[in-house]
Design an enzyme around this catalytic site. Sequence first.
Site, PDB file in Angstrom:
ATOM      1  N   ASN A 189      14.290   8.954  30.202  1.00 35.39           N
ATOM      2  CA  ASN A 189      14.114   9.873  29.071  1.00 35.39           C
ATOM      3  C   ASN A 189      13.742   9.104  27.802  1.00 35.39           C
ATOM      4  O   ASN A 189      14.395   8.118  27.453  1.00 35.39           O
ATOM      5  CB  ASN A 189      15.418  10.624  28.781  1.00 35.39           C
ATOM      6  CG  ASN A 189      15.594  11.823  29.687  1.00 35.39           C
ATOM      7  OD1 ASN A 189      14.964  11.912  30.734  1.00 35.39           O
ATOM      8  ND2 ASN A 189      16.457  12.737  29.284  1.00 35.39           N
ATOM      9  N   ASP A 243      16.128  19.829  27.875  1.00 35.23           N
ATOM     10  CA  ASP A 243      16.900  18.590  27.761  1.00 35.23           C
ATOM     11  C   ASP A 243      18.244  18.892  27.079  1.00 35.23           C
ATOM     12  O   ASP A 243      18.277  19.561  26.040  1.00 35.23           O
ATOM     13  CB  ASP A 243      16.081  17.607  26.908  1.00 35.23           C
ATOM     14  CG  ASP A 243      16.680  16.215  26.868  1.00 35.23           C
ATOM     15  OD1 ASP A 243      17.355  15.818  27.834  1.00 35.23           O
ATOM     16  OD2 ASP A 243      16.455  15.518  25.850  1.00 35.23           O
TER      17      ASP A 243
END
Length: 309
Positions: free
Chosen positions: A232, A83
């Site tokens: 997310n 990420d």
Amino acid sequence: MITSVKKILTDAMHGGYAVGAFNTTNMETTRAIIEAANELKSPVIIQITEKTMEYAGGRQIFSIVKNMAELYAPEIPIGIHLDHGKSFDVCKRCVEIGFNSVMIDGSRRNLADNITITKNVVDYCHDKGIDVQGELGSVPYIGEMEAGEVDWDKYMTDPDEAAEFVEKTGIDTLAVAIGNAHGFVKERKVPDYARLEKIRARVTVPIVLHGASDWENGRVKEVVKRGVSCFNVDTATRVAFINSIIKTVRSKDEVSFDIRKLLGDAQDEVKKTVMGKMEDFCSSGKCVVHDNPKKHESNSAKSDEIGEE
Ligand code: G3H
Ligand code: 13P
Ligand code: ZN
């Protein structure tokens, strides 16, 4: 079952639901996410940031995720993703470790530089069968936003630039800014749905929405309808974990010097939070698990069901 992130999100895009990409920092959070996915039969993406790699060691945290995925949820499609990778080098390191997807976050660069760094990562990764997420527009963190009224226009993804960005870089998934922000902070009063529709019409890859911890069900449904395939989530699970620890420590009756009890309770709270998100995103029940995958082998070329991958 470790599965390509592109496949997980393309299935979601075609199936009209979204999948959660949950950040992990440790064993307990990882186990909570995997148990939630297994119980709800939900595909999932587990993601790791550079800071977590520094904290836990890249190889160590990757091994925890991979081992637990294989041990506790062997039939559930699980992607392991970097990420907010900020450099080519960190993406390369993750590929070497075994991640099957990376994000190169060039969103703070100008368009030309973002295209250049993203394309370099795509060329490197695609050669090795690894998926790449790029970001255009900018999803702010609390420290980056002006106090008071926020000028959301300066963060937004431009639909024409999105088409150019996807075409020139060859990315597999695109993170967009439509009024979303990281953390539990004030987001745009109403997400820019019209902008999302324009982006969706201009690109064919799955669209990812960062900063989804505080997105309630109504907003989630509106953007899934308009083409978001991945949310997310980090802050919500961190808060669940930390609040549980605070609660246990403050409760006189419960004071215990057993770390496993303290962290085990925190793990349970994270699991509940993840399960709630999976219900909101409508990913629960989206893995079809066969009793005996071997029975279906003759159909494998045609089937998307997870036993056949
Ligand atoms: O958007 C990403 C995370 O919420 C920030 O995570 O503190 O591990 O960099 P980090
Ligand atoms: P939240 O801060 O809303 O959890 O967003 C997390 C995120 O976008 C990770 O990339
Ligand atoms: Zn993010």
